[in-house]
Design an enzyme around this catalytic site. Structure first.
Site, PDB file in Angstrom:
ATOM      1  N   SER A   1       4.592  -7.026  -1.260  1.00 31.01           N
ATOM      2  CA  SER A   1       3.373  -7.493  -0.581  1.00 31.01           C
ATOM      3  C   SER A   1       3.699  -8.490   0.522  1.00 31.01           C
ATOM      4  CB  SER A   1       2.451  -8.192  -1.579  1.00 31.01           C
ATOM      5  OG  SER A   1       1.906  -7.285  -2.476  1.00 31.01           O
TER       6      SER A   1
ATOM      7  N   HIS B   1       3.407  -0.090   1.321  1.00 29.20           N
ATOM      8  CA  HIS B   1       2.575  -1.079   0.647  1.00 29.20           C
ATOM      9  C   HIS B   1       1.324  -0.419   0.102  1.00 29.20           C
ATOM     10  CE1 HIS B   1       0.040  -4.989   0.752  1.00 29.20           C
ATOM     11  NE2 HIS B   1       0.715  -4.910  -0.382  1.00 29.20           N
TER      12      HIS B   1
ATOM     13  N   GLU C   1      -0.121   0.983   3.620  1.00 30.06           N
ATOM     14  CA  GLU C   1       0.513   0.380   4.809  1.00 30.06           C
ATOM     15  C   GLU C   1       1.962   0.837   4.839  1.00 30.06           C
ATOM     16  OE1 GLU C   1      -0.350  -3.810   4.161  1.00 30.06           O
ATOM     17  OE2 GLU C   1      -1.682  -3.806   5.895  1.00 30.06           O
TER      18      GLU C   1
ATOM     19  N   ASN D   1      -3.212  -8.179   4.355  1.00 29.75           N
ATOM     20  CA  ASN D   1      -3.188  -9.488   3.692  1.00 29.75           C
ATOM     21  C   ASN D   1      -3.144 -10.633   4.696  1.00 29.75           C
ATOM     22  OD1 ASN D   1      -3.448  -8.472   1.164  1.00 29.75           O
ATOM     23  ND2 ASN D   1      -1.254  -8.450   0.715  1.00 29.75           N
TER      24      ASN D   1
END
Ligand code: T1G
Ligand code: NAD
Length: 655
Positions: free
Chosen positions: A402, A423, A435, A473
Site C-alpha cells: 500500500s 495494488h 492500481e 491513498n
C-alpha cells in the site's frame, strides 16, 4: 462489408447489420433500418424478414456517443414503429446481447429468437436514463410488470433461456443463427401472425408488484424512480399516451447532469483496460497465478483469481497460516456459489485445485506471482529473493504494497523488468479498483500482462506513478486532512459525515475510518516518523493513542455498542479533541461538500501535474471504484471540471 445487407433465404429476407464494434444504433443504422423495411415491403418475393447482426453481438443499444449531440431523425421510436408496422413480419435473431434500444427494436418485431448464450436487457438506468423507445410499454406486455420492472429498474440483463421461459423470446437457436431463424420464421408464417406486442393488453398491476418495484427504484437512483413512474403510468393509460410520456421522461433524463456524468464513467471504464501506450504489446499467457501470503489481502486476491477460473498456488510461511488462508478462500468461494455466482460443484473443484505451499518452490510453474505479506520491507525483500530463485526468469512478480516504494522492494532482483506493483483494494475479490504501479525497469510486456490480469479479474485497472499512497491513498490522505480541518474549524464529526452521505457517498470519512480502523494510517504515520520524517500530528493520532481504533475497539470517531455498528456521538471524543478544535461552528452541508471535493480535485491536479496519473478520468475511476465516490457525480475531476464544485476557501491547515 456495408452497414446493412439483405440476403434471400427462399421467401425470407435476412437483413444483416454490421456496425462494429457492437452494432450501436447510430443515426446511419436507424436510416438503414427504415430503408430496409420499405425495401422488404416492396419486394413481392419476400414474405418475412430476419434481422441479425454481424460481429460479436446483436444491437447494443443507442449509440451513446450521440447522446450529447442534437438528435438526428429517424429517431429510435420511428424505427421501432416502422418495424412493427411493416407489411412483412420481422423476426429478431439475437446473439451476444440485445440491449437498450436493441431490445426495443427486437420487441417491435413479431418474433424473437436467440442463441442459447445470448443476453437481453434494458440497462439504460446505468447510464442515468431509461428506455426511450417503448421499452417500458412492450416489455411488460411480453413478460408482465413485475419482471419488466426488475429488468428496467436494475438494468440487469437476463439470459436467453430465462427469456424464453418468460415469453420474451420465442425460441432458442443452436448452430447457424441466421439459417435457423429463417427456417423458424418460414414455419411460423404458415400460421396466423401474432398481433403486434403494442396491441397486447396491459392492465393495472397488483399493489404488491408496485411496492416491490418501489424498493428496486430506491436503490437505482433518480433514473430508476422516473422509470418506475413511467411504467406505472403505462399500466393506467392507453398505449399511445404512455408512449408520449415515456419519450418526454427519457429526453428529460438524457439532458440531466447525472446522465452526462454516467456517460463519462461509461467511456472511462471501457478505455481503462486498454491503455494507448500498450497498443500492440502482447501480454504473457496467464495460466497459473501465485499468491504469497494468505491473510486479508492474499486470500482475497487468491479468491478473485479462482473466481476468474485461473489456476492458483498459495504460499504461506507455515502450515497453520496456510490453513487459515485456505479456509478464508474456501469461505469466499462457497459464499459466491451460494449467491449463484458459480455452480457449487465448480467452486469445490476450483478449491480442490488450489495449490498450497510453504516453500517458494511450489510457485515454480506460475506465470505471475502476487506478494501480499506484511507491510515490512525486509519481509517483502526476502520473499522476492526466494521468488527470484524459485520462479522462471519471465514470471511476472508483483507486490501488493500500500505504501512502500516498489523500487525499494525490487532492489536486488535479478530480472526487475518483470516486476511491478499491483495494488488491490480490500476486499480484493469485491473491490474493482486495481492500481498498477510500474518501476522504471518494468518491461511493456509485464505491464500489459498486469492489465490483462485486471481485465480477466473484472477489475478497473488504473496505472499509477510512484508517490506515497499512489493515486487513491494519496487523495484519501488529503481528504482526511480536510475533514479534520473542518473539525478544527468547529464543524462536528456527524455534520461532515452527513454532508458527504447526502452528496452520495455510502459513508462519510469518519464512519469509513471507524469501519477500516484508525490504526492502519496511524501505524503508517508512526513508521514515517520513526524514519525521521516530519509528519504532523493528526486528530486521529489522539484517538488511537487513547485506544480508540474504530469499530474493532467499539470506539473511534464514534462510540459503538458491543452488539451494534450504529455510530453514536462520543462524549469522550469531544473531550479528547476539545483542546484542538474551535467552538461549534456549523457549516451548510453544501459548503462542507464543496471543501471536501475541492481538496480531492486539488490533490488530483497535483497528481496530474506530477505525471502520477495519465489523465483526470483515471483519477475519477480510482475514486469511484476504490473509495465510493458516487458514479452519478462522475468523479472529483469530472465534477470540478463540469463547474459543479466551486473552489472552496483556502485549506485551513496543512495535512
Ligand atoms: N454506444 C456506443 N459505443 C458503445 C456502446 C454504445 N451503446 N456500447 C459499447 N460501446 C463501445 C465501447 O465504448 C467500446 O469502445 C466498444 O464499444 C467495446 O465495448 C433509446 C437510449 C455491448 C455488452 O448500455 O454493455 O439504448 O473503447 O469494451 O466487453 O432505450 O459494451 O473500443 O472505442 O464494453 O464486448 C443502452 C452498453 C444504450 C450497452 C459489449 N446500451 N455496452 O461489451 O465491449 S441507451 C448499453 C455494453 C439506449 C434506448 C436507450 C457493452 C457490450 P472502444 P466493450 P464488450
Ligand atoms: P495480513 O497481515 O492480513 O496478511 C499477511 C500474510 O502474510 C499473513 O497471513 C502472513 O502469515 C503472511 N506472511 C508473512 N510473511 C510471509 C512469508 N515470508 N511468506 C509467506 N507468507 C508470509 O496483511 P494484509 O492486510 O493482507 O496486507 C498484506 C499486504 O497488502 C501489505 O503489504 C498491505 O500493505 C497490502 N494491502 C493491504 C490492504 C488492506 O486493506 N489490508 C489493502 C491493500 C494493500
Amino acid at each position: 462489408m456495408s452497414l446493412l445487407s439483405i440476403a434471400q433465404h427462399g421467401e425470407i429476407a435476412v437483413v444483416t447489420l454490421d456496425n462494429p464494434p457492437v452494432n450501436a444504433i447510430s443515426a446511419a443504422v436507424r436510416q438503414a433500418l427504415v430503408a430496409a423495411v420499405a425495401r422488404c415491403d416492396a419486394d413481392a418475393a419476400v414474405r418475412g424478414v430476419v434481422l441479425c447482426c454481424a460481429g460479436r453481438t446483436f444491437l447494443a443499444g443507442a449509440d451513446v456517443k450521440e447522446f450529447g449531440l442534437p438528435p438526428v431523425p429517424p429517431h429510435l421510436p420511428d424505427v421501432v414503429a416502422a418495424i412493427e408496422g411493416a407489411a412483412k413480419p420481422w423476426m429478431a435473431a439475437i446473439h451476444g446481447a440485445a440491449l437498450g434500444g436493441g431490445l426495443e427494436i427486437a420487441m417491435a418485431c413479431r418474433f424473437r429468437v436467440a442463441a442459447p448464450d445470448a443476453r437481453l436487457g434494458l440497462p439504460e438506468v446505468t447510464l442515468g436514463v431509461m428506455p426511450g423507445a417503448s421499452g417500458t410499454l412492450r416489455l411488460p406486455r411480453l413478460i408482465g410488470v413485475a419482471e419488466a420492472a426488475r429488468m428496467i429498474l436494475t438494468g440487469t440483463p437476463v439470459a436467453a433461456p430465462w427469456a424464453q421461459k418468460a415469453g420474451l423470446i420465442d425460441a432458442l437457436i443452436g448452430g447457424d443463427l441466421a439459417e435457423g431463424a429463417a427456417a423458424v420464421l418460414a414455419e411460423r408464417l404458415a400460421a396466423p401472425v401474432p398481433v403486434p406486442v403494442s396491441a397486447r393488453p396491459l392492465g393495472p398491476c397488483a399493489t404488491e408488484v408496485l411496492e416491490a418495484a418501489e424498493a428496486l427504484a430506491k436503490r437505482g437512483g433518480k433514473a430508476a424512480r422516473v422509470a418506475l413512474e413511467t411504467l406505472r403510468y403505462a399500466t393506467e393509460v392507453p398505449y399511445e399516451a404512455a408512449l408520449i410520456r415515456e419519450r418526454e421522461n427519457f429526453l428529460a433524463l438524457r439532458a440531466s447532469p447525472e446522465a452526462a456524468a454516467l456517460r463519462h464513467v461509461f467511456f472511462a471504464e471501457r478505455a481503462a483496460p486498454r491503455p494507448v501506450a500498450l497498443k500492440g504489446v502482447s501480454p504473457k499467457t496467464l495460466g497459473a497465478v501465485g499468491v504469497v501470503g494468505g491473510g486479508t489481502m492474499g486470500a482475497g486476491i487468491a479468491a478473485a483469481c479462482l473466481l476468474a477460473g485461473l489456476k492458483v498456488h498459495l504460499l504461506e510461511r507455515d502450515t497453520a497460516s496456510l490453513g487459515r488462508g485456505r479456509d478464508t478462500i474456501g469461505r469466499t468461494l462457497r459464499s459466491a456459489a451460494a449467491r449463484g455466482k458459480l455452480p457449487v460443484e465448480e467452486a469445490e473443484a476450483r478449491l480442490a485445485g488450489l495449490g498450497a505451499h510453504t516453500d517458494a518452490a511450489g510457485l515454480a510453474a506460475c506465470d505471475l506471482v502476487i506478494e501480499a505479506v506484511f507491510e515490512d520491507i525486509a519481509v517483502k525483500r526476502q520473499v522476492f529473493a526466494d521468488l527470484d530463485r524459485a520462479c522462471r526468469p519471465d514470471t511476472v512478480l508483483a507486490t501488493n504494497t500500500s505504501y512502500l516504494d516498489p523500487r525499494r522492494i525490487a532492489q536486488g532482483l535479478s530480472h526487475p523488468e518483470r516486476f511491478l506493483g499491483l495494488h488491490f483494494f480490500s476486499p480484493a475479490h469485491v473491490m474493482k479498483l486495481l492500481e498498477i504501479i510500474p518501476v522504471p525497469q518494468t518491461a511493456p510486456a509485464t505491464l500489459a500482462t498486469a492489465f490483462a490480469l485486471g481485465g480477466r479479474l473484472g477489475k478497473v485497472p488504473v496505472q499509477s506513478g510512484i508517490c506515497e499512497g499512489f493515486i487513491g491513498n494519496r487523495i484519501l490522505k488529503r481528504t482526511r486532512a480536510e475533514a479534520e480541518a473542518l473539525l478544527r474549524a468547529g464543524v462536528s464529526i456527524a455534520e461532515v459525515d452527513a454532508a458527504m452521505r447526502g452528496f452520495g457517498f455510502r459513508m462519510g470519512p469518519f464512519e469509513t475510518q471507524d469501519l477500516g480502523g484508525l490504526d492502519i494510517a496511524y501505524l503508517q504515520r508512526e513508521g514515517a516518523r520513526a524514519e525521521g520524517l516530519e509528519v504532523a500530528e493528526t486528530l486521529g493520532d489522539i484517538l488511537v493513542r487513547a485506544g480508540r481504533k474504530g469499530q474493532k475497539t467499539f470506539g473511534g470517531w464514534y462510540d459503538y455498542a458491543t452488539d451494534s455498528r450504529q455510530p453514536v456521538t462520543s462524549a469522550e471524543v469531544a473531550a479528547l479533541l476539545a483542546p484542538h478544535v474551535a467552538a461549534p461552528a456549523p457549516l451548510p452541508p453544501a459548503l462542507i461538500v464543496a471543501r471536501m471535493l475541492a481538496a480531492m480535485a486539488a490533490e488530483g491536479r497535483a497528481i496530474l501535474d506530477e505525471g502520477i496519473a495519465g489523465g483526470p478520468a483515471e483519477i475519477d475511476l480510482v475514486q469511484i471504484h476504490g473509495y465510493g465516490f458516487p458514479r452519478e457525480k462522475g468523479g472529483p475531476m469530472y465534477h470540478a471540471e463540469a463547474g459543479l464544485c466551486p473552489e472552496a476557501p483556502v485549506r485551513a491547515t496543512a495535512s
